[in-house]
Motif scaffolding. Structure first.
Motif, PDB file in Angstrom:
ATOM      1  N   GLY A   9       0.818  -1.201   0.000  1.00  0.00           N
ATOM      2  CA  GLY A   9       0.000   0.000   0.000  1.00  0.00           C
ATOM      3  C   GLY A   9       0.851   1.250   0.000  1.00  0.00           C
ATOM      4  O   GLY A   9       1.980   1.258  -0.508  1.00  0.00           O
ATOM      5  N   ARG A  10       0.324   2.297   0.580  1.00  0.00           N
ATOM      6  CA  ARG A  10       1.061   3.558   0.642  1.00  0.00           C
ATOM      7  C   ARG A  10       2.330   3.403   1.477  1.00  0.00           C
ATOM      8  O   ARG A  10       2.295   2.833   2.567  1.00  0.00           O
ATOM      9  N   HIS A  36      -4.607  -0.865  10.738  1.00  0.00           N
ATOM     10  CA  HIS A  36      -4.421   0.079   9.625  1.00  0.00           C
ATOM     11  C   HIS A  36      -3.789  -0.639   8.433  1.00  0.00           C
ATOM     12  O   HIS A  36      -2.614  -0.419   8.103  1.00  0.00           O
ATOM     13  N   PRO A  37      -4.545  -1.516   7.753  1.00  0.00           N
ATOM     14  CA  PRO A  37      -4.012  -2.146   6.547  1.00  0.00           C
ATOM     15  C   PRO A  37      -3.852  -1.110   5.431  1.00  0.00           C
ATOM     16  O   PRO A  37      -4.357   0.011   5.522  1.00  0.00           O
ATOM     17  N   VAL A 228      -0.208   7.065  17.638  1.00  0.00           N
ATOM     18  CA  VAL A 228       0.183   6.774  16.264  1.00  0.00           C
ATOM     19  C   VAL A 228      -1.021   6.340  15.441  1.00  0.00           C
ATOM     20  O   VAL A 228      -1.181   6.741  14.282  1.00  0.00           O
ATOM     21  N   SER A 229      -1.905   5.552  16.044  1.00  0.00           N
ATOM     22  CA  SER A 229      -3.120   5.129  15.348  1.00  0.00           C
ATOM     23  C   SER A 229      -3.988   6.325  14.981  1.00  0.00           C
ATOM     24  O   SER A 229      -4.525   6.403  13.871  1.00  0.00           O
ATOM     25  N   ASP A 230      -4.118   7.267  15.903  1.00  0.00           N
ATOM     26  CA  ASP A 230      -4.881   8.482  15.616  1.00  0.00           C
ATOM     27  C   ASP A 230      -4.244   9.272  14.474  1.00  0.00           C
ATOM     28  O   ASP A 230      -4.946   9.803  13.594  1.00  0.00           O
ATOM     29  N   ILE A 235      -4.413  10.805   8.526  1.00  0.00           N
ATOM     30  CA  ILE A 235      -3.892  10.730   7.154  1.00  0.00           C
ATOM     31  C   ILE A 235      -4.897  10.008   6.249  1.00  0.00           C
ATOM     32  O   ILE A 235      -5.170  10.444   5.123  1.00  0.00           O
ATOM     33  N   GLU A 236      -5.445   8.911   6.767  1.00  0.00           N
ATOM     34  CA  GLU A 236      -6.333   8.081   5.959  1.00  0.00           C
ATOM     35  C   GLU A 236      -7.682   8.752   5.663  1.00  0.00           C
ATOM     36  O   GLU A 236      -8.302   8.480   4.638  1.00  0.00           O
ATOM     37  N   HIS A 237      -8.112   9.630   6.568  1.00  0.00           N
ATOM     38  CA  HIS A 237      -9.409  10.297   6.425  1.00  0.00           C
ATOM     39  C   HIS A 237      -9.206  11.812   6.542  1.00  0.00           C
ATOM     40  O   HIS A 237      -9.623  12.428   7.524  1.00  0.00           O
ATOM     41  N   PRO A 238      -8.589  12.426   5.549  1.00  0.00           N
ATOM     42  CA  PRO A 238      -8.219  13.834   5.662  1.00  0.00           C
ATOM     43  C   PRO A 238      -9.388  14.789   5.783  1.00  0.00           C
ATOM     44  O   PRO A 238      -9.222  15.913   6.262  1.00  0.00           O
TER      45      PRO A 238
END
Length: 240
Positions: A9-10, A36-37, A228-230, A235-238
């Motif tokens: 992925g990214r 966070h895959p 870190v998860s937050d 990033i994933e949901h800008p």
């Protein structure tokens, strides 16, 4: 240059502290990606550390940064990527953003080295408690990294402020998700100096973890991973 890569992925590039290798960052962060895959995690051994040999032509931080940038270019092409830098790796991460902020999806700074001159840093008096967990982390990660590192090569760069600094000030405005995590008992880079750069990162979360030193996380692993998860969520949901 050696690196370890997991997932697809990214890309997200993890840069360790001075003399550190990929192992500690990998073991701290990999658990976060269970939730966070879609990320390709790349943990780097910079020149002269871990399984990466020293490069005699590198005589300063500019050379170290150039080598890291070359690796990132080889691994990502023109694809955007996220950056995570620990201690001196934070200096490298900021240097990368200074050159091309548009390609970076987000920035994580863990115990970042903001003031290169140690005599000018704002540092707490008391270090972290030498608990069994702290001693175990020293033994498993930092002692091993030091044994593998080319200390002569690294020492030549670190020994002179002129060569240990980047020639270009890494200060730049970065308006994407950022996380800055410091330790209230960090006697190496401190926590106060990182506060001074907060205005450069309008979307930054800044945290100073109680009881943690430069080796964080030791006692606050769950809290750190939640932070870190937050950051990854942001990033994933800008647009959330």
């Amino acid at each position: 240059m050696h690196y370890e890569s997991f997932g697809e992925g990214r890309p997200i590039i993890f840069l360790p502290g001075w003399g550190g290798d990929a192992g500690e960052g990998r073991d701290v962060h990999e658990a976060v990606f269970d939730q966070h895959p879609g990320w390709r995690r790349i943990y780097v051994d910079p020149p002269g550390t871990g399984k990466s040999p020293a490069i005699p032509a590198i005589t300063n931080q500019d050379g170290m940064l150039a080598a890291i940038l070359e690796l990132i270019a080889d691994l990502t092409g023109t694809e955007p990527f996220a950056l995570a830098g620990t201690s001196a790796g934070g200096l490298h991460a900021r240097g990368i953003i200074r050159r091309d902020p548009s390609r970076v999806l987000g920035l994580l700074l863990r115990v970042p080295g903001i003031v290169v001159d140690r005599s000018q840093r704002t540092l707490p008096v008391d270090g972290p408690a030498a608990t069994e967990a702290w001693r175990e982390k020293q033994r498993v990660y930092y002692d091993v990294a030091e044994a593998q590192a080319d200390l002569e090569f690294l020492g030549r760069i670190q020994g002179d402020l002129a060569t240990y600094s980047l020639s270009e000030d890494p200060t730049t405005r970065f308006n994407r998700p950022t996380l800055i995590v410091t330790g209230r008992r960090d006697t190496m880079t401190g926590y106060a100096d990182a506060w001074s750069i907060l205005d450069d990162y309008p979307r930054a979360t800044y945290v100073a973890l109680d009881g943690e030193g430069h080796e964080l996380p030791v006692r606050s692993t769950a809290v750190y991973r939640a932070l870190v998860s937050d950051w990854l969520d942001r990033i994933e949901h800008p647009d959330a």
